[in-house]
Design a protein around this motif. Structure first.
Motif, PDB file in Angstrom:
ATOM      1  N   ARG A   1      50.518 -72.530   7.931  1.00  0.00           N
ATOM      2  CA  ARG A   1      49.484 -71.826   8.677  1.00  0.00           C
ATOM      3  C   ARG A   1      48.911 -72.733   9.758  1.00  0.00           C
ATOM      4  N   GLN A   2      48.702 -72.182  10.957  1.00  0.00           N
ATOM      5  CA  GLN A   2      48.097 -72.990  12.023  1.00  0.00           C
ATOM      6  C   GLN A   2      46.642 -73.283  11.657  1.00  0.00           C
ATOM      7  N   PRO A   3      46.084 -74.369  12.233  1.00  0.00           N
ATOM      8  CA  PRO A   3      44.696 -74.674  11.903  1.00  0.00           C
ATOM      9  C   PRO A   3      43.777 -73.506  12.262  1.00  0.00           C
ATOM     10  N   PHE A   4      42.816 -73.270  11.435  1.00  0.00           N
ATOM     11  CA  PHE A   4      41.877 -72.160  11.659  1.00  0.00           C
ATOM     12  C   PHE A   4      40.477 -72.696  11.400  1.00  0.00           C
ATOM     13  N   PRO A   5      39.572 -72.550  12.356  1.00  0.00           N
ATOM     14  CA  PRO A   5      38.256 -73.167  12.165  1.00  0.00           C
ATOM     15  C   PRO A   5      37.502 -72.547  10.990  1.00  0.00           C
ATOM     16  N   GLY A   6      36.702 -73.360  10.314  1.00  0.00           N
ATOM     17  CA  GLY A   6      35.900 -72.859   9.186  1.00  0.00           C
ATOM     18  C   GLY A   6      35.109 -71.609   9.540  1.00  0.00           C
ATOM     19  N   PRO A   7      34.419 -71.593  10.701  1.00  0.00           N
ATOM     20  CA  PRO A   7      33.648 -70.393  11.055  1.00  0.00           C
ATOM     21  C   PRO A   7      34.524 -69.227  11.504  1.00  0.00           C
ATOM     22  N   GLY A   8      35.824 -69.417  11.455  1.00  0.00           N
ATOM     23  CA  GLY A   8      36.772 -68.332  11.654  1.00  0.00           C
ATOM     24  C   GLY A   8      36.638 -67.611  12.978  1.00  0.00           C
ATOM     25  N   LEU A   9      36.832 -66.289  12.933  1.00  0.00           N
ATOM     26  CA  LEU A   9      36.768 -65.502  14.159  1.00  0.00           C
ATOM     27  C   LEU A   9      35.351 -65.503  14.749  1.00  0.00           C
ATOM     28  N   GLY A  10      34.410 -66.018  13.993  1.00  0.00           N
ATOM     29  CA  GLY A  10      33.019 -66.074  14.464  1.00  0.00           C
ATOM     30  C   GLY A  10      32.863 -66.854  15.760  1.00  0.00           C
ATOM     31  N   VAL A  11      33.707 -67.885  15.969  1.00  0.00           N
ATOM     32  CA  VAL A  11      33.599 -68.654  17.219  1.00  0.00           C
ATOM     33  C   VAL A  11      34.619 -68.179  18.267  1.00  0.00           C
ATOM     34  N   ARG A  12      35.273 -67.049  17.962  1.00  0.00           N
ATOM     35  CA  ARG A  12      36.192 -66.463  18.948  1.00  0.00           C
ATOM     36  C   ARG A  12      35.681 -65.101  19.425  1.00  0.00           C
ATOM     37  N   CYS A  13      34.739 -64.535  18.685  1.00  0.00           N
ATOM     38  CA  CYS A  13      34.030 -63.336  19.126  1.00  0.00           C
ATOM     39  C   CYS A  13      32.800 -63.908  19.845  1.00  0.00           C
ATOM     40  N   LEU A  14      32.969 -64.150  21.135  1.00  0.00           N
ATOM     41  CA  LEU A  14      32.040 -65.035  21.851  1.00  0.00           C
ATOM     42  C   LEU A  14      30.655 -64.417  22.019  1.00  0.00           C
ATOM     43  N   GLY A  15      29.637 -65.277  21.942  1.00  0.00           N
ATOM     44  CA  GLY A  15      28.264 -64.781  22.055  1.00  0.00           C
ATOM     45  C   GLY A  15      27.868 -64.058  20.777  1.00  0.00           C
ATOM     46  N   ALA A  16      26.949 -63.118  20.904  1.00  0.00           N
ATOM     47  CA  ALA A  16      26.472 -62.400  19.715  1.00  0.00           C
ATOM     48  C   ALA A  16      27.579 -61.487  19.186  1.00  0.00           C
ATOM     49  N   ILE A  17      27.908 -61.682  17.905  1.00  0.00           N
ATOM     50  CA  ILE A  17      29.020 -60.933  17.297  1.00  0.00           C
ATOM     51  C   ILE A  17      28.604 -59.488  17.026  1.00  0.00           C
ATOM     52  N   THR A  18      29.469 -58.555  17.419  1.00  0.00           N
ATOM     53  CA  THR A  18      29.247 -57.163  17.002  1.00  0.00           C
ATOM     54  C   THR A  18      30.472 -56.728  16.209  1.00  0.00           C
ATOM     55  N   ARG A  19      30.263 -55.772  15.323  1.00  0.00           N
ATOM     56  CA  ARG A  19      31.363 -55.373  14.438  1.00  0.00           C
ATOM     57  C   ARG A  19      32.530 -54.769  15.207  1.00  0.00           C
ATOM     58  N   ASP A  20      32.212 -53.996  16.269  1.00  0.00           N
ATOM     59  CA  ASP A  20      33.310 -53.347  16.997  1.00  0.00           C
ATOM     60  C   ASP A  20      34.142 -54.381  17.756  1.00  0.00           C
ATOM     61  N   ARG A  21      33.479 -55.368  18.361  1.00  0.00           N
ATOM     62  CA  ARG A  21      34.234 -56.395  19.106  1.00  0.00           C
ATOM     63  C   ARG A  21      34.993 -57.311  18.138  1.00  0.00           C
ATOM     64  N   LEU A  22      34.391 -57.577  16.982  1.00  0.00           N
ATOM     65  CA  LEU A  22      35.071 -58.394  15.970  1.00  0.00           C
ATOM     66  C   LEU A  22      36.333 -57.679  15.469  1.00  0.00           C
ATOM     67  N   HIS A  23      36.212 -56.384  15.295  1.00  0.00           N
ATOM     68  CA  HIS A  23      37.376 -55.596  14.856  1.00  0.00           C
ATOM     69  C   HIS A  23      38.484 -55.657  15.912  1.00  0.00           C
ATOM     70  N   ALA A  24      38.093 -55.479  17.183  1.00  0.00           N
ATOM     71  CA  ALA A  24      39.084 -55.530  18.266  1.00  0.00           C
ATOM     72  C   ALA A  24      39.755 -56.901  18.305  1.00  0.00           C
ATOM     73  N   LEU A  25      38.967 -57.956  18.112  1.00  0.00           N
ATOM     74  CA  LEU A  25      39.488 -59.326  18.110  1.00  0.00           C
ATOM     75  C   LEU A  25      40.521 -59.514  16.993  1.00  0.00           C
ATOM     76  N   ARG A  26      40.175 -59.041  15.803  1.00  0.00           N
ATOM     77  CA  ARG A  26      41.074 -59.220  14.651  1.00  0.00           C
ATOM     78  C   ARG A  26      42.407 -58.506  14.894  1.00  0.00           C
ATOM     79  N   GLU A  27      42.322 -57.291  15.447  1.00  0.00           N
ATOM     80  CA  GLU A  27      43.544 -56.523  15.702  1.00  0.00           C
ATOM     81  C   GLU A  27      44.381 -57.179  16.817  1.00  0.00           C
ATOM     82  N   ALA A  28      43.718 -57.600  17.891  1.00  0.00           N
ATOM     83  CA  ALA A  28      44.441 -58.217  19.013  1.00  0.00           C
ATOM     84  C   ALA A  28      45.089 -59.532  18.567  1.00  0.00           C
ATOM     85  N   ASP A  29      44.371 -60.292  17.761  1.00  0.00           N
ATOM     86  CA  ASP A  29      44.884 -61.565  17.263  1.00  0.00           C
ATOM     87  C   ASP A  29      46.112 -61.340  16.373  1.00  0.00           C
TER      88      ASP A  29
END
Ligand code: XMP
Length: 333
Positions: A208-236
């Motif tokens: 597995r490639q390295p994955f930061p402890g805070p996970g997708l939290g630091v890739r859903c930039l700025g204030a996290i919203t559930r819809d953008r987090l979902h889009a991020l997970r699917e796109a990733d």
């Protein structure tokens, strides 16, 4: 301290025979150390904690209690894989905690990356602590410490401004009164992978490639919203799938999508369609201190763009980050 120094004569574990010798030796040592007592492990699903779990399951079976906290910031399918591999295939004593709502509620409206990291790290400890307190008779805490962790913790930070806090969500409460079990502490990462594969863990988990402890939290930039987090997970997940298919997954050190808190105007089905851009980042590095950009072939980029914009709700553009480190850091936050 002596126990934390790799002996000069220690052979590098490069094949299954050497890994088996290491595994047998560690099983004996673990059994001797633990006796009939219980051991607790925070199992993130990352390479190191997974290999420790597999080793301890082999050595002491159900005396190991694994706690997997899903903070809701895992990549697609990761918590499910932990449940499948450890809960089902290896029949581990696994406590699965879905703490998604707790984390996302606390993070709502928080845009500052360092505050996000602190919230995620502190909440992780809290959830883990609560679970540990529910368990009876735990005497030991297992950790996936590896040799580079020991080497780095000995070095002093120089007087430069800290770039980011690198909060590792695996970090555990300082005041826990457990004796430590750290069977991988003299191994380098490549050796840990050989041991993991020899123990029968899936290739994808061990490499597995390295994955930061805070996970997708630091890739859903700025204030996290559930819809953008979902889009991020699917796109990733699409990015990972396409990198797998064309062989880049084996070659590139780290690759992921980040989504900023920004919408642009686009068009879909002949109507105005405002959406977020998905940013592709694919880098190579030796030690994560500096990084270069992988030259992803254009046909692969076109395929990823077509799939993400067609399959992921809310994304209307795909961008490619061409910035090495420095000046960019590997993550966007
Ligand atoms: P940066 O973004 O600092 O990342 O260039 C270097 C490496 O560290 C990872 N990273 C983290 N890992 N907690 C972690 O456990 C963190 O808060 C964190 N921030 C960055 C990053 O993914 C890259 O591999």
């Amino acid at each position: 301290m002596e126990n934390n120094k790799r002996p000069d004569e220690m052979q590098r574990i490069t094949n299954k025979a050497l890994a088996n010798a290491f595994i047998d030796e560690q099983i004996a040592l673990i059994r001797k150390q633990v006796g009939d007592k219980k051991v607790l492990l925070a199992l993130s699903g990352g390479v190191d904690s997974s290999v420790v779990a597999a080793l301890l399951i082999k050595a002491i079976g159900k005396q190991l209690v694994c706690v997997h906290v899903n903070h809701g910031l895992m990549r697609k399918g990761e918590s499910e894989q932990v449940i499948e591999v450890f809960g089902k295939e290896l029949n581990a004593n696994l406590v699965y905690v879905d703490a998604t709502d707790r984390f996302l509620d606390l993070l709502a409206g928080v845009a500052d990356p360092e505050r996000k990291r602190k919230i995620i790290g502190a909440e992780f400890i809290k959830v883990f602590d609560e679970e540990a307190n529910k368990l009876e008779g735990i005497s030991f805490l297992a950790q996936g410490t590896i040799y580079p962790d020991i080497l780095e913790s000995v070095k002093q930070a120089e007087g430069k401004k800290a770039v980011k806090s690198h909060h590792n969500v695996g970090g555990l409460p300082q005041d826990m009164q457990f004796e430590l079990v750290e069977p991988l502490k003299l191994l380098f990462k490549d050796e840990v992978r050989v041991v993991g594969e020899t123990l029968g863990l899936p290739h994808a988990m061990v490499y597995r490639q390295p994955f930061p402890g805070p996970g997708l939290g630091v890739r859903c930039l700025g204030a996290i919203t559930r819809d953008r987090l979902h889009a991020l997970r699917e796109a990733d997940a699409i990015l990972r799938d396409e990198f797998d298919k064309c062989g880049l997954a084996e070659k590139v050190w780290q690759y992921f999508i980040a989504i900023p808190d920004l919408k642009s105007v686009g068009v879909k089905d002949e109507s105005r369609y405002e959406g977020w851009p998905a940013i592709i980042r694919a880098i190579n590095t030796k030690d994560a201190m500096t990084a270069t950009i992988e030259e992803v072939p254009y046909p692969v980029l076109h395929k990823i763009t077509a799939r993400i914009t067609a399959e992921v709700e809310g994304i209307n553009r795909v961008l490619l980050d061409l910035t090495p480190k420095p000046t960019g850091t590997i993550e966007w936050e």
